[in-house]
Design a protein around this motif. Structure first.
Motif, PDB file in Angstrom:
ATOM      1  N   MET A   1      30.619  64.715  20.978  1.00  0.00           N
ATOM      2  CA  MET A   1      30.487  63.878  22.168  1.00  0.00           C
ATOM      3  C   MET A   1      29.066  63.335  22.303  1.00  0.00           C
ATOM      4  N   GLN A   2      28.084  64.174  22.018  1.00  0.00           N
ATOM      5  CA  GLN A   2      26.699  63.720  22.094  1.00  0.00           C
ATOM      6  C   GLN A   2      26.417  62.654  21.035  1.00  0.00           C
ATOM      7  N   ASN A   3      26.954  62.866  19.816  1.00  0.00           N
ATOM      8  CA  ASN A   3      26.701  61.946  18.706  1.00  0.00           C
ATOM      9  C   ASN A   3      27.612  60.720  18.735  1.00  0.00           C
ATOM     10  N   ARG A   4      28.652  60.772  19.596  1.00  0.00           N
ATOM     11  CA  ARG A   4      29.659  59.708  19.656  1.00  0.00           C
ATOM     12  C   ARG A   4      30.349  59.518  18.313  1.00  0.00           C
ATOM     13  N   SER A   5      30.386  60.561  17.533  1.00  0.00           N
ATOM     14  CA  SER A   5      30.928  60.494  16.178  1.00  0.00           C
ATOM     15  C   SER A   5      31.301  61.900  15.732  1.00  0.00           C
ATOM     16  N   VAL A   6      32.262  61.988  14.809  1.00  0.00           N
ATOM     17  CA  VAL A   6      32.643  63.285  14.252  1.00  0.00           C
ATOM     18  C   VAL A   6      32.009  63.509  12.881  1.00  0.00           C
ATOM     19  N   GLU A   7      31.005  62.719  12.550  1.00  0.00           N
ATOM     20  CA  GLU A   7      30.264  62.933  11.308  1.00  0.00           C
ATOM     21  C   GLU A   7      29.617  64.315  11.330  1.00  0.00           C
ATOM     22  N   HIS A   8      29.468  64.905  10.126  1.00  0.00           N
ATOM     23  CA  HIS A   8      28.803  66.198  10.035  1.00  0.00           C
ATOM     24  C   HIS A   8      27.357  66.080  10.495  1.00  0.00           C
ATOM     25  N   TYR A   9      26.846  67.144  11.052  1.00  0.00           N
ATOM     26  CA  TYR A   9      25.514  67.175  11.651  1.00  0.00           C
ATOM     27  C   TYR A   9      24.831  68.487  11.271  1.00  0.00           C
TER      28      TYR A   9
ATOM     29  N   PHE B   1      18.998  79.034  15.354  1.00  0.00           N
ATOM     30  CA  PHE B   1      19.817  80.249  15.339  1.00  0.00           C
ATOM     31  C   PHE B   1      19.937  80.746  13.899  1.00  0.00           C
ATOM     32  N   TRP B   2      19.647  82.023  13.701  1.00  0.00           N
ATOM     33  CA  TRP B   2      19.721  82.609  12.367  1.00  0.00           C
ATOM     34  C   TRP B   2      20.755  83.738  12.327  1.00  0.00           C
ATOM     35  N   ALA B   3      21.680  83.731  13.266  1.00  0.00           N
ATOM     36  CA  ALA B   3      22.749  84.735  13.312  1.00  0.00           C
ATOM     37  C   ALA B   3      24.073  84.038  13.589  1.00  0.00           C
ATOM     38  N   LYS B   4      25.147  84.549  12.987  1.00  0.00           N
ATOM     39  CA  LYS B   4      26.460  83.933  13.162  1.00  0.00           C
ATOM     40  C   LYS B   4      27.051  84.218  14.539  1.00  0.00           C
ATOM     41  N   SER B   5      26.517  85.200  15.217  1.00  0.00           N
ATOM     42  CA  SER B   5      27.133  85.648  16.470  1.00  0.00           C
ATOM     43  C   SER B   5      26.591  84.952  17.709  1.00  0.00           C
ATOM     44  N   VAL B   6      25.707  83.962  17.543  1.00  0.00           N
ATOM     45  CA  VAL B   6      25.103  83.305  18.702  1.00  0.00           C
ATOM     46  C   VAL B   6      26.130  82.417  19.394  1.00  0.00           C
ATOM     47  N   TRP B   7      26.253  82.615  20.695  1.00  0.00           N
ATOM     48  CA  TRP B   7      27.191  81.794  21.469  1.00  0.00           C
ATOM     49  C   TRP B   7      26.483  80.504  21.873  1.00  0.00           C
ATOM     50  N   GLU B   8      26.841  79.425  21.198  1.00  0.00           N
ATOM     51  CA  GLU B   8      26.167  78.157  21.445  1.00  0.00           C
ATOM     52  C   GLU B   8      26.760  77.391  22.624  1.00  0.00           C
ATOM     53  N   TYR B   9      28.091  77.383  22.737  1.00  0.00           N
ATOM     54  CA  TYR B   9      28.726  76.477  23.705  1.00  0.00           C
ATOM     55  C   TYR B   9      28.264  76.680  25.147  1.00  0.00           C
TER      56      TYR B   9
ATOM     57  N   HIS C   1      20.368  71.222  16.531  1.00  0.00           N
ATOM     58  CA  HIS C   1      19.888  72.310  15.682  1.00  0.00           C
ATOM     59  C   HIS C   1      18.702  71.803  14.870  1.00  0.00           C
ATOM     60  N   ILE C   2      17.644  72.582  14.829  1.00  0.00           N
ATOM     61  CA  ILE C   2      16.468  72.165  14.074  1.00  0.00           C
ATOM     62  C   ILE C   2      16.249  73.061  12.852  1.00  0.00           C
ATOM     63  N   SER C   3      17.236  73.946  12.574  1.00  0.00           N
ATOM     64  CA  SER C   3      17.195  74.796  11.386  1.00  0.00           C
ATOM     65  C   SER C   3      18.624  75.160  11.020  1.00  0.00           C
ATOM     66  N   THR C   4      18.832  75.578   9.777  1.00  0.00           N
ATOM     67  CA  THR C   4      20.166  75.979   9.355  1.00  0.00           C
ATOM     68  C   THR C   4      20.062  77.009   8.245  1.00  0.00           C
ATOM     69  N   ILE C   5      21.027  77.913   8.199  1.00  0.00           N
ATOM     70  CA  ILE C   5      21.056  78.948   7.170  1.00  0.00           C
ATOM     71  C   ILE C   5      21.453  78.350   5.827  1.00  0.00           C
ATOM     72  N   ASP C   6      22.305  77.337   5.838  1.00  0.00           N
ATOM     73  CA  ASP C   6      22.862  76.753   4.620  1.00  0.00           C
ATOM     74  C   ASP C   6      21.979  75.609   4.126  1.00  0.00           C
ATOM     75  N   PRO C   7      21.451  75.684   2.893  1.00  0.00           N
ATOM     76  CA  PRO C   7      20.566  74.619   2.400  1.00  0.00           C
ATOM     77  C   PRO C   7      21.265  73.278   2.235  1.00  0.00           C
ATOM     78  N   VAL C   8      22.563  73.294   1.953  1.00  0.00           N
ATOM     79  CA  VAL C   8      23.306  72.036   1.816  1.00  0.00           C
ATOM     80  C   VAL C   8      23.361  71.318   3.157  1.00  0.00           C
ATOM     81  N   VAL C   9      23.708  72.063   4.212  1.00  0.00           N
ATOM     82  CA  VAL C   9      23.742  71.476   5.551  1.00  0.00           C
ATOM     83  C   VAL C   9      22.335  71.057   5.969  1.00  0.00           C
ATOM     84  N   GLY C  10      21.330  71.761   5.458  1.00  0.00           N
ATOM     85  CA  GLY C  10      19.946  71.430   5.784  1.00  0.00           C
ATOM     86  C   GLY C  10      19.557  70.013   5.399  1.00  0.00           C
ATOM     87  N   GLN C  11      20.304  69.413   4.453  1.00  0.00           N
ATOM     88  CA  GLN C  11      20.032  68.024   4.081  1.00  0.00           C
ATOM     89  C   GLN C  11      20.153  67.095   5.282  1.00  0.00           C
ATOM     90  N   LYS C  12      21.020  67.448   6.210  1.00  0.00           N
ATOM     91  CA  LYS C  12      21.235  66.603   7.389  1.00  0.00           C
ATOM     92  C   LYS C  12      19.990  66.538   8.280  1.00  0.00           C
TER      93      LYS C  12
END
Length: 645
Positions: free
Chosen positions: A138-146, A557-565, A583-594
């Motif tokens: 909704m914020q991005n007005r798009s369903v593109e990966h982020y 966030f560096w933990a899978k259990s963080v409640w973001e919503y 998000h300004i960081s990510t655990i996954d380097p591939v997603v980090g390309q975004k």
């Protein structure tokens, strides 16, 4: 209030579609499925098209549903039915007993529907990815990966969340978010009654099938949530129902489209749909070629094309970022992908999946069942917690008493009735010689065996069983309706309704009754029902960030259990523009390309909400992001706040 009314526009359009198809199909149940399929296709296709131009906004989505409703109304008025809607045929004239059973089903739907509207989404997966991805879109007005710290927000099929997003954009909140699962619950009961009819069940058998599906404890608990197990279940049974109609009534263009759309929407909703649909795909393919020969090629191509088109957008986004259309990063596949496929490990999964559903309220009986399972595993030479077929590693296999937790609830009564039903089928000389019945039963069993073959056992594995139980409902209805003593059969089905009531009233996360129920708890409190220990930290963290008057807020966030919503709900202030949250960081380097592409590359937060598995945000004095330094200003487990110098 006015936004709540706008939020109902998709349901208004769905109702108009139903009125149109009631005239075409001459059957109100078939009309509901047809309307739902067209509605689902409209949601999926419009989302993808609007997303291409970043037009997922209130104005465009409202315009979409207004146009859909107006055009639908014009079509309906032009072809207005001459006969009353829902007029009953002789086959549909039910006795008072069957009417009472249907009344019980409606009572269940009403109770679950009330919870769905009053309570907000608040289960674990909804807080970490189902609802979080909707907020980002909704914020991005798009369903593109982020860029995101929690990668399942990206690679999981998005069908259910597409529908949630339409409700949320129009209503301005999550008031109607749970309705997607609730509608799926009601639709599934209707669909299995039609499947029972295709299998040869009379009116009693069709009602019994609907009762079986509607009274599943796991289904009742999930029907008021934003999980997607019932959503995928609904599209699976739609696909199966339309496939059976095609085999029996012959090839028609519209039914062929519905088969492809039902299959496509199922695959777009949850990856387990591949497992649930595969046995039926093979059946329909073989039976179709055998019955229609060369005439089957065009329908096969149409079904494949419709299925692909509905999933093409999601496939491309995954392929573009991860390098594959279907699946998950390796760090996540280890949680569910079988690592050692042998006959003993397969049999272990079959035994443990069956055992998971066999629990009773009596601990001694549960212990005895576990003892038998342990003996069988010693014979197989496989540990009950073998890490190759179990997640998380070291998970001790146990059978719990019936649960009111929608993540782990089981369906023990329905489980034992399933075995009794299979026995009734093979004791009935007529049914066991009916090819369509035996083939359907075999396909339903194959879905279970495929699940055991492909997925590790997890503590929440019973969620995956929901679709399998619903697929068994028509067999139950058909077999029990053949019991010569109608009174016994009626009592048995009525008991299912009575036994289901506690799961309506005592949902662990959204209780109707009790000291802290959905009526005497605030909406914000309900978000934290399953994790009340973090509510204070979230409230204080949000208050602190608001005091900094930040327009751009970063998440690290560096933990899978963080409640973001909950942060998306709590950070906006009434009467002010909503802050931008990224998000300004990510655990996954591939997603980090975004993080290195716009609009994320130029995003500079003025405050960062930080969390990790060790909660070392308390020890960090400062962090550096994009050459900007942020000082530690506030902490309370599990969150810390860093503010730009």
């Amino acid at each position: 209030m006015i936004t709540d009314i706008f939020g109902l526009m998709p349901l208004v359009a769905l109702g108009i579609f139903f009125l149109i198809f009631e005239k075409i199909d001459k059957c109100w149940r078939s009309a509901i499925l047809s309307a739902a399929i067209i509605w689902g296709v409209l949601v999926a296709s419009s989302t993808e098209i609007l997303s291409l131009f970043r037009l997922l906004t209130f104005e465009w989505v409202l315009g979409l549903w207004l146009v859909a409703g107006i055009l639908g109304l014009i079509v309906y008025l032009k072809f207005k039915p001459s006969e009353p809607i829902l007029e009953k045929t002789k086959d549909e004239q039910f006795s008072s007993v069957l009417a009472g059973l249907l009344g019980g089903v409606l009572l269940i739907f009403a109770g679950v529907g009330l919870i769905a509207v009053v309570a907000p989404p608040n289960n674990w997966d909804s807080m970490t990815y189902h609802m979080s991805r909707v907020a980002h879109w909704m914020q991005n007005r798009s369903v593109e990966h982020y860029p995101t710290s929690y990668v399942p927000q990206l690679y999981h099929p998005p069908g259910a969340e597409f529908a949630i997003m339409h409700f949320q954009i129009l209503s301005g909140g999550d008031r109607y978010a749970n309705l997607v699962q609730w509608l799926s619950m009601a639709g599934s009961a209707i669909a299995v009654s039609l499947i029972a009819q295709h299998l040869g069940a009379n009116g009693r058998g069709q009602v019994f099938a609907a009762v079986f599906a509607a009274t599943l404890p796991m289904g009742i608990l999930q029907g008021s949530s934003t999980q997607n197990d019932y959503a995928v279940c609904f599209w699976v049974v739609c696909f199966v129902c339309c496939g059976l109609a095609g085999l029996q009534a012959g090839i028609t263009g519209f039914n062929t489209f519905k088969i492809g759309a039902g299959l496509g929407l199922a695959l777009l909703t949850k990856t387990t749909a591949y497992i649930f649909c595969l046995p039926f795909i093979l059946w329909f393919l073989v039976a179709g070629i055998k019955g229609f020969r060369g005439k089957m090629l065009p329908p096969i191509l149409i079904i494949a094309a419709v299925t692909l088109m509905l999933n093409l957008g999601h496939f491309w986004r995954n392929y573009d970022l991860f390098g594959y259309a279907i699946g998950a990063p390796e760090s996540f596949t280890k949680e569910y992908k079988i690592e050692g496929l042998t006959l003993p490990t397969f049999l272990s999964n079959v035994i443990r999946n069956l055992g998971m559903q066999a629990g009773t309220r009596i601990s001694r009986i549960n212990g005895a069942i576990v003892g038998v399972i342990n003996v069988l595993h010693r014979i197989l030479g496989v540990a009950t917690n073998d890490p190759r077929i179990t997640w998380p590693p070291g998970q001790v296999f146990a059978i719990a008493t019936p649960s009111f937790n929608e993540n782990t609830a089981t369906n023990p009564i329905h489980f034992w009735l399933t075995f009794a039903t299979i026995a009734l089928i093979f004791r009935n000389h007529s049914l066991k010689r009916t090819q369509i019945v035996v083939t359907y039963l075999s396909a339903a069993i194959m879905t279970f065996l495929l699940l055991c073959l492909l997925l590790k056992l997890q503590p929440w594995h019973s969620r995956h069983h929901l679709s399998i139980f619903v697929l068994f409902a028509p067999i139950f209805g058909l077999a029990v309706s053949q019991i010569s003593n109608h009174r016994i059969a009626n009592y048995l089905v009525a008991i299912l309704i009575i036994m289901s009531l506690p799961w309506i009233a005592h949902n662990k996360f959204r209780p109707l009754l009790g000291d802290s129920n959905i009526f005497n708890s605030s909406r914000q409190e309900l978000y934290f029902t399953s994790r009340p220990n973090i509510e204070v930290a979230y409230n204080k963290a949000v208050d602190f960030v608001k005091s900094q008057k930040c327009a751009n807020i970063g998440l690290s966030f560096w933990a899978k259990s963080v409640w973001e919503y909950p942060l998306w709900v709590m950070l906006p202030e009434s009467g002010k523009p909503a802050p931008r949250i990224e998000h300004i960081s990510t655990i996954d380097p591939v997603v980090g390309q975004k993080l290195n592409v716009e609009p994320y590359k130029s995003f500079i937060p003025c405050a960062i909400l930080y969390s990790d598995t060790k909660n070392d945000g308390k020890q960090l004095k400062e962090i550096t992001v994009k050459n900007q330094t942020y000082e530690h200003k506030w902490s309370m487990e599990p969150l810390s706040v860093f503010v730009k110098k």
